[in-house]
Design an enzyme around this catalytic site. Structure first.
Site, PDB file in Angstrom:
ATOM      1  N   CYS A  16     -25.852   2.430 -11.648  1.00 42.74           N
ATOM      2  CA  CYS A  16     -24.989   3.620 -11.713  1.00 42.74           C
ATOM      3  C   CYS A  16     -25.742   4.847 -12.205  1.00 42.74           C
ATOM      4  O   CYS A  16     -26.124   4.941 -13.380  1.00 42.74           O
ATOM      5  CB  CYS A  16     -23.790   3.342 -12.616  1.00 42.74           C
ATOM      6  SG  CYS A  16     -22.603   4.700 -12.662  1.00 42.74           S
TER       7      CYS A  16
ATOM      8  N   TYR B  58      -6.275   6.111   4.543  1.00 43.82           N
ATOM      9  CA  TYR B  58      -6.412   5.082   3.512  1.00 43.82           C
ATOM     10  C   TYR B  58      -5.619   3.816   3.877  1.00 43.82           C
ATOM     11  O   TYR B  58      -6.148   2.698   3.863  1.00 43.82           O
ATOM     12  CB  TYR B  58      -5.969   5.596   2.138  1.00 43.82           C
ATOM     13  CG  TYR B  58      -5.762   4.448   1.204  1.00 43.82           C
ATOM     14  CD1 TYR B  58      -6.845   3.717   0.738  1.00 43.82           C
ATOM     15  CD2 TYR B  58      -4.478   4.001   0.883  1.00 43.82           C
ATOM     16  CE1 TYR B  58      -6.677   2.596  -0.053  1.00 43.82           C
ATOM     17  CE2 TYR B  58      -4.294   2.883   0.096  1.00 43.82           C
ATOM     18  CZ  TYR B  58      -5.399   2.192  -0.373  1.00 43.82           C
ATOM     19  OH  TYR B  58      -5.232   1.074  -1.119  1.00 43.82           O
TER      20      TYR B  58
ATOM     21  N   GLY C 215      10.381   7.522  -6.069  1.00 44.95           N
ATOM     22  CA  GLY C 215       9.910   8.853  -5.709  1.00 44.95           C
ATOM     23  C   GLY C 215       9.262   8.915  -4.333  1.00 44.95           C
ATOM     24  O   GLY C 215       9.083   7.892  -3.674  1.00 44.95           O
TER      25      GLY C 215
ATOM     26  N   ASP D 124      -9.485   5.185  -1.628  1.00 43.92           N
ATOM     27  CA  ASP D 124      -8.426   5.809  -2.430  1.00 43.92           C
ATOM     28  C   ASP D 124      -9.055   6.504  -3.640  1.00 43.92           C
ATOM     29  O   ASP D 124     -10.280   6.631  -3.742  1.00 43.92           O
ATOM     30  CB  ASP D 124      -7.374   4.765  -2.844  1.00 43.92           C
ATOM     31  CG  ASP D 124      -7.896   3.814  -3.912  1.00 43.92           C
ATOM     32  OD1 ASP D 124      -9.118   3.817  -4.175  1.00 43.92           O
ATOM     33  OD2 ASP D 124      -7.077   3.082  -4.492  1.00 43.92           O
TER      34      ASP D 124
ATOM     35  N   GLU E 282       0.825  -1.208   0.000  1.00 46.86           N
ATOM     36  CA  GLU E 282       0.000   0.000   0.000  1.00 46.86           C
ATOM     37  C   GLU E 282       0.859   1.259   0.000  1.00 46.86           C
ATOM     38  O   GLU E 282       0.532   2.242  -0.657  1.00 46.86           O
ATOM     39  CB  GLU E 282      -0.951   0.005   1.207  1.00 46.86           C
ATOM     40  CG  GLU E 282      -2.018  -1.081   1.166  1.00 46.86           C
ATOM     41  CD  GLU E 282      -2.934  -0.983  -0.044  1.00 46.86           C
ATOM     42  OE1 GLU E 282      -2.949   0.061  -0.718  1.00 46.86           O
ATOM     43  OE2 GLU E 282      -3.643  -1.968  -0.322  1.00 46.86           O
TER      44      GLU E 282
ATOM     45  N   CYS F  74     -13.917   0.930 -14.165  1.00 46.89           N
ATOM     46  CA  CYS F  74     -14.383   2.307 -13.999  1.00 46.89           C
ATOM     47  C   CYS F  74     -13.177   3.223 -14.147  1.00 46.89           C
ATOM     48  O   CYS F  74     -12.734   3.887 -13.218  1.00 46.89           O
ATOM     49  CB  CYS F  74     -15.053   2.464 -12.631  1.00 46.89           C
ATOM     50  SG  CYS F  74     -16.090   3.929 -12.479  1.00 46.89           S
TER      51      CYS F  74
ATOM     52  N   CYS G 265     -18.250   0.665 -19.162  1.00 43.47           N
ATOM     53  CA  CYS G 265     -19.534   0.388 -18.501  1.00 43.47           C
ATOM     54  C   CYS G 265     -20.123  -0.946 -18.957  1.00 43.47           C
ATOM     55  O   CYS G 265     -20.882  -1.579 -18.214  1.00 43.47           O
ATOM     56  CB  CYS G 265     -20.521   1.516 -18.758  1.00 43.47           C
ATOM     57  SG  CYS G 265     -19.956   3.113 -18.113  1.00 43.47           S
TER      58      CYS G 265
ATOM     59  N   GLN H 166       0.490   6.835  -5.213  1.00 41.58           N
ATOM     60  CA  GLN H 166       1.013   7.636  -6.343  1.00 41.58           C
ATOM     61  C   GLN H 166       1.916   6.828  -7.266  1.00 41.58           C
ATOM     62  O   GLN H 166       2.785   7.379  -7.932  1.00 41.58           O
ATOM     63  CB  GLN H 166       1.778   8.872  -5.855  1.00 41.58           C
ATOM     64  CG  GLN H 166       0.908  10.030  -5.463  1.00 41.58           C
ATOM     65  CD  GLN H 166       0.378   9.896  -4.083  1.00 41.58           C
ATOM     66  OE1 GLN H 166       0.900   9.166  -3.272  1.00 41.58           O
ATOM     67  NE2 GLN H 166      -0.687  10.606  -3.800  1.00 41.58           N
TER      68      GLN H 166
END
Length: 348
Positions: A206, A117, A78, A135, A34, A189, A197, A39
DNA sequence: TGTCCACGTCT
DNA sequence: AAGACGTGGAC
């Protein structure tokens, strides 16, 4: 709204990716994955994940690792504070919890580098606790599911979305449910362009799709323009190797190594470069030669790099600097990606 | 080329 | 509340 969990979980069990941290979802594995995936895309993180666990297979090993080696294991990923916090937290876990992560959301949240998160992900996936793990994927799924215009960058909107996430969470499978939402965001998604979809198990429920607005959601604030900065870098070589300096312990790229670098500074011409070297007490040798410029884009800053190369006679390194051979550079010193063009020039 | 991904956490 | 903090790949 009808509960989404049955259709979502059914889809998840048939379509989830086989990932190493799912094969053995121990608290340490989930924690590390995680943090790495913040990022960072799965494909980019996977080789780092495998190597990291080979070198540091458990939390006590992480706690005991030499910080310089730790940076090296993270080089290229990073956000280096992530790995420094990882070790800080590992040391706390060893001292306060006997080397095992606590099965408690608030205790996890209190550890360095673990926010809402990540605490939710570890607590629900590894310990089966009924907490949310929201997230960017989950925010996108719910913005569309509820056809909600709220800016997901707004903390109040995130709180509302989190409440909705919990409205649908099955008490007997919180970890699978949380992962299923993220997996749906990653595989179906999709951000930008056209979400798939036709493949979505929640398509009939939805509201965003019903309104034809799925592709326009979620809404987010317009990002601020990056600060533009001129940076001069001198690649100084002597018979002992390349001259490196360590960055300050706080701020951008904290504690990492770099060639001689002057931020917010444009040294114009070989005379100015030679003056800067003499300022550091260096005995200058040949005339500095200009190299092609380079650009590096951070999330919030743009560096316009002006590169110089100079050959110096053998001499002691100035304070805070070292001479490093190419081999030492590869094996010991972590240079951030911002210096990619320099690494190439130095033969790395 | 420029934009987006990429809320994630800390300060 | 808002800014700091990296990187690389897709498009």
């Amino acid at each position: 709204m009808e509960n989404i969990a049955p259709a979502l979980l059914d889809w998840f069990y048939k379509n989830r990716r086989i990932l190493p941290f799912r094969t053995d979802p121990s608290p340490y594995h989930v924690w590390l994955s995680e943090i790495m995936l913040q990022q960072t895309r799965v494909a980019a993180a996977l080789p780092y994940y495998e190597r990291f666990l080979r070198e540091l297979p458990d939390i006590p090993a992480l706690a005991a690792c030499d910080p310089e080696k730790l940076h090296k294991l993270w080089e290229g990923l990073g956000y280096y504070s992530r790995v420094r916090n990882l070790q800080k937290a590992a040391r706390i876990v060893c001292e306060q919890y006997g080397g095992d992560l606590p099965a408690d959301y608030d205790a996890l949240l209190a550890l360095p580098g673990i926010g809402e998160y990540t605490a939710g992900a570890i607590a629900s996936i590894s310990f089966g606790l009924a907490v949310p793990a929201v997230d960017g994927n989950v925010l996108r799924v719910f913005a569309r599911l509820y056809n909600d215009d709220g800016f997901i960058t707004d903390p109040a909107v995130k709180r509302l979305f989190t409440a909705r996430v919990m409205d649908h969470q099955p008490p007997d499978a919180p970890g699978d449910y949380n992962q299923a939402l993220m997996e749906l965001g990653a595989l179906v998604c999709l951000p930008g362009g056209e979400p798939l979809c036709g493949q979505c198990p929640l398509a009939d429920l939805c509201a965003g799709r019903k309104a034809g607005r799925a592709r326009d959601l979620p809404r987010k604030a317009v990002p601020k323009a990056r600060k533009q900065t001129e940076v001069t870098v001198i690649l100084a070589e002597s018979p002992e190797g390349w001259l490196l300096q360590q960055r300050p312990p706080k701020g951008l790229l904290a504690g990492l190594w770099q060639p001689l670098t002057f931020e917010d500074t444009l040294l114009e011409g070989p005379g100015a470069v030679r003056d800067a070297l003499e300022e550091l007490g260096l005995d200058t040798g040949d005339q500095p030669r200009p190299l092609p410029g380079a650009k590096h884009i951070f999330s919030h800053i743009e560096w316009h790099l002006h590169l110089w190369r100079v050959q110096l006679p053998a001499q002691p390194a100035p304070a805070g600097c070292v001479w490093a051979s190419c081999q030492a550079l590869r094996e010991e010193y972590t240079l951030p990606g911002a210096f990619k063009a320099c690494k190439k020039e130095m033969g790395l």
